[in-house]
Design a protein around this motif. Structure first.
Motif, mmCIF file in Angstrom:
data_model
loop_
_atom_site.group_PDB
_atom_site.id
_atom_site.type_symbol
_atom_site.label_atom_id
_atom_site.label_comp_id
_atom_site.label_asym_id
_atom_site.label_seq_id
_atom_site.Cartn_x
_atom_site.Cartn_y
_atom_site.Cartn_z
ATOM 1 N N ASP A 15 1.010 -0.972 -0.310
ATOM 2 C CA ASP A 15 -0.062 0.099 -0.020
ATOM 3 C C ASP A 15 0.512 1.303 -0.580
ATOM 4 O O ASP A 15 1.285 0.822 0.693
ATOM 5 C CB ASP A 15 -0.748 -0.043 1.414
ATOM 6 C CG ASP A 15 -1.470 1.135 0.833
ATOM 7 O OD1 ASP A 15 -2.349 2.274 0.942
ATOM 8 O OD2 ASP A 15 -3.152 1.244 1.893
ATOM 9 N N PRO A 16 0.521 1.984 -0.996
ATOM 10 C CA PRO A 16 1.474 2.780 -0.775
ATOM 11 C C PRO A 16 1.475 4.437 -0.352
ATOM 12 O O PRO A 16 1.685 5.767 -0.302
ATOM 13 C CB PRO A 16 1.982 3.481 -2.768
ATOM 14 C CG PRO A 16 0.591 3.109 -3.074
ATOM 15 C CD PRO A 16 -0.049 1.808 -2.229
ATOM 16 N N CYS A 183 -0.992 3.758 8.343
ATOM 17 C CA CYS A 183 -0.668 3.110 7.796
ATOM 18 C C CYS A 183 0.612 1.183 7.629
ATOM 19 O O CYS A 183 0.640 0.569 6.781
ATOM 20 C CB CYS A 183 -0.634 3.356 6.296
ATOM 21 S SG CYS A 183 -2.390 4.313 5.485
ATOM 22 N N VAL A 184 1.520 2.516 8.161
ATOM 23 C CA VAL A 184 2.726 1.764 8.540
ATOM 24 C C VAL A 184 2.637 0.574 9.194
ATOM 25 O O VAL A 184 2.757 -0.763 8.978
ATOM 26 C CB VAL A 184 4.043 2.869 8.870
ATOM 27 C CG1 VAL A 184 5.095 1.583 8.561
ATOM 28 C CG2 VAL A 184 4.874 3.799 7.568
ATOM 29 N N LEU A 185 2.354 0.306 10.751
ATOM 30 C CA LEU A 185 2.540 -0.134 12.197
ATOM 31 C C LEU A 185 1.051 -1.053 11.668
ATOM 32 O O LEU A 185 1.760 -2.591 12.513
ATOM 33 C CB LEU A 185 2.330 0.630 13.147
ATOM 34 C CG LEU A 185 3.537 1.498 12.829
ATOM 35 C CD1 LEU A 185 3.672 2.937 14.555
ATOM 36 C CD2 LEU A 185 4.941 0.405 12.724
ATOM 37 N N ALA A 187 0.039 -2.546 8.948
ATOM 38 C CA ALA A 187 0.981 -3.900 8.241
ATOM 39 C C ALA A 187 1.312 -4.484 8.377
ATOM 40 O O ALA A 187 1.703 -5.899 8.539
ATOM 41 C CB ALA A 187 0.523 -2.762 6.526
ATOM 42 N N HIS A 188 2.397 -3.463 9.437
ATOM 43 C CA HIS A 188 3.568 -4.144 10.116
ATOM 44 C C HIS A 188 3.613 -5.201 10.712
ATOM 45 O O HIS A 188 4.074 -6.575 10.989
ATOM 46 C CB HIS A 188 4.250 -3.214 9.702
ATOM 47 C CG HIS A 188 5.920 -3.588 10.683
ATOM 48 N ND1 HIS A 188 6.908 -4.301 9.741
ATOM 49 C CD2 HIS A 188 6.682 -4.169 12.419
ATOM 50 C CE1 HIS A 188 8.165 -4.674 10.278
ATOM 51 N NE2 HIS A 188 7.786 -4.283 12.165
ATOM 52 N N PHE A 189 3.029 -4.944 11.884
ATOM 53 C CA PHE A 189 1.930 -5.853 12.198
ATOM 54 C C PHE A 189 0.616 -7.010 12.212
ATOM 55 O O PHE A 189 0.689 -7.732 13.303
ATOM 56 C CB PHE A 189 1.705 -5.150 14.305
ATOM 57 C CG PHE A 189 2.970 -4.137 14.492
ATOM 58 C CD1 PHE A 189 4.003 -4.858 15.170
ATOM 59 C CD2 PHE A 189 3.103 -2.881 15.021
ATOM 60 C CE1 PHE A 189 5.432 -3.891 15.385
ATOM 61 C CE2 PHE A 189 3.788 -1.944 15.270
ATOM 62 C CZ PHE A 189 5.429 -2.734 15.734
ATOM 63 N N GLY A 190 0.130 -6.925 11.309
ATOM 64 C CA GLY A 190 -0.467 -7.401 10.882
ATOM 65 C C GLY A 190 -2.136 -7.392 11.718
ATOM 66 O O GLY A 190 -3.112 -8.083 11.908
ATOM 67 N N ARG A 191 -1.747 -6.276 12.695
ATOM 68 C CA ARG A 191 -3.198 -5.808 13.171
ATOM 69 C C ARG A 191 -3.656 -4.068 13.911
ATOM 70 O O ARG A 191 -3.171 -3.644 12.852
ATOM 71 C CB ARG A 191 -3.479 -6.062 14.677
ATOM 72 C CG ARG A 191 -2.135 -5.826 15.031
ATOM 73 C CD ARG A 191 -1.614 -6.569 17.003
ATOM 74 N NE ARG A 191 -0.148 -6.044 17.280
ATOM 75 C CZ ARG A 191 -0.824 -5.221 18.277
ATOM 76 N NH1 ARG A 191 -1.810 -4.361 18.620
ATOM 77 N NH2 ARG A 191 0.256 -4.780 19.204
ATOM 78 N N VAL A 192 -4.594 -3.975 14.041
ATOM 79 C CA VAL A 192 -4.959 -2.313 14.364
ATOM 80 C C VAL A 192 -4.015 -2.405 15.261
ATOM 81 O O VAL A 192 -4.516 -2.228 16.245
ATOM 82 C CB VAL A 192 -6.655 -2.712 14.776
ATOM 83 C CG1 VAL A 192 -6.436 -1.108 14.678
ATOM 84 C CG2 VAL A 192 -7.365 -3.374 13.262
ATOM 85 N N PHE A 193 -3.217 -0.977 15.223
ATOM 86 C CA PHE A 193 -2.115 -0.528 16.474
ATOM 87 C C PHE A 193 -2.501 0.514 16.564
ATOM 88 O O PHE A 193 -2.505 1.277 17.579
ATOM 89 C CB PHE A 193 -0.634 -1.197 15.440
ATOM 90 C CG PHE A 193 -0.227 -0.856 16.685
ATOM 91 C CD1 PHE A 193 0.769 -1.555 17.678
ATOM 92 C CD2 PHE A 193 1.055 0.814 16.914
ATOM 93 C CE1 PHE A 193 1.729 -1.137 19.083
ATOM 94 C CE2 PHE A 193 1.834 0.992 17.506
ATOM 95 C CZ PHE A 193 2.062 0.286 18.378
#
Length: 205
Positions: A15-16, A183-185, A187-193
């Motif tokens: 996702d950009p 957007c970054v976190l 996607a990075h953690f694979g959950r709603v951070f």
């Protein structure tokens, strides 16, 4: 595999939006410092307008088009070209392209461009309602920014309009920083951070 057998290959692109929102956050932070009177002049805003405001959002636009995201493509592309236009406007005013061009300026033409972008942003705000609430807040603030810029250029309530534009721009930066981080976190953690809020569900059920 049999000869002439057709296979579909799906390529997943990142996702950009994070980079696009980061570019928006940086350029509005730098530009708002001048509107709020914390800094002077626009010479050192130009690089950030070109590289973060324009190229970062253009990158997001191109890559969103590969993801078949019409909304993201249009939003990031529209604002990327806005910052290209603003950077060139500042360079013309500073005499980069010659004194003759700098002397032949009617600032109201810039006002009409701001009105055009206000119309564009209002329609994009409607679309943002069915994306997430963070993006919706950013677009509402962008609407306020262009309203303030338009009124200021046409000398309608100039001081309040300038203040509206200035404070809207710094708030855009703050919310865009949050949006890019989400957007970054997420996607990075694979959950709603960092929550961004669900769509309103008014136009799109």
């Amino acid at each position: 595999m049999k000869m002439n057998e057709v296979q579909n290959v799906k390529i997943t692109n990142a996702d950009p939006s994070a980079l696009g929102l980061f570019g928006l956050a940086i350029v509005t932070l730098v530009a708002s410092s001048q509107k709020l009177g914390m800094t002077k002049g626009v010479s050192l805003i130009i690089p950030w307008a070109v590289f973060l405001g324009a190229f970062a959002q253009l990158f997001a636009c191109i890559n969103d088009s590969k993801r078949n995201n019409t909304f993201g493509t249009t939003a990031f592309g529209g604002y990327a070209f806005f910052w290209f236009g603003v950077a060139m406007t500042w360079m013309i005013q500073l005499g980069v392209f010659g004194e003759k061009l700098a002397a032949n300026i009617d600032i109201k033409q810039l006002g009409f461009a701001f009105i055009g972008y206000l119309i564009f942003s209002i329609f994009m705000t409607i679309g943002a309602m069915e994306t997430n609430k963070v993006l919706f807040i950013i677009f509402v603030l962008i609407d306020c920014l262009f309203l303030g810029l338009s009124l200021s250029v046409f000398d309608v309530m100039k001081e309040p309009a300038h203040s509206l534009a200035a404070y809207s721009e710094i708030l855009i930066s703050i919310v865009a920083f949050y949006g890019f981080a989400a957007c970054v976190l997420n996607a990075h953690f694979g959950r709603v951070f960092l929550p961004v809020g669900k769509p309103f569900g008014i136009f799109k059920k």
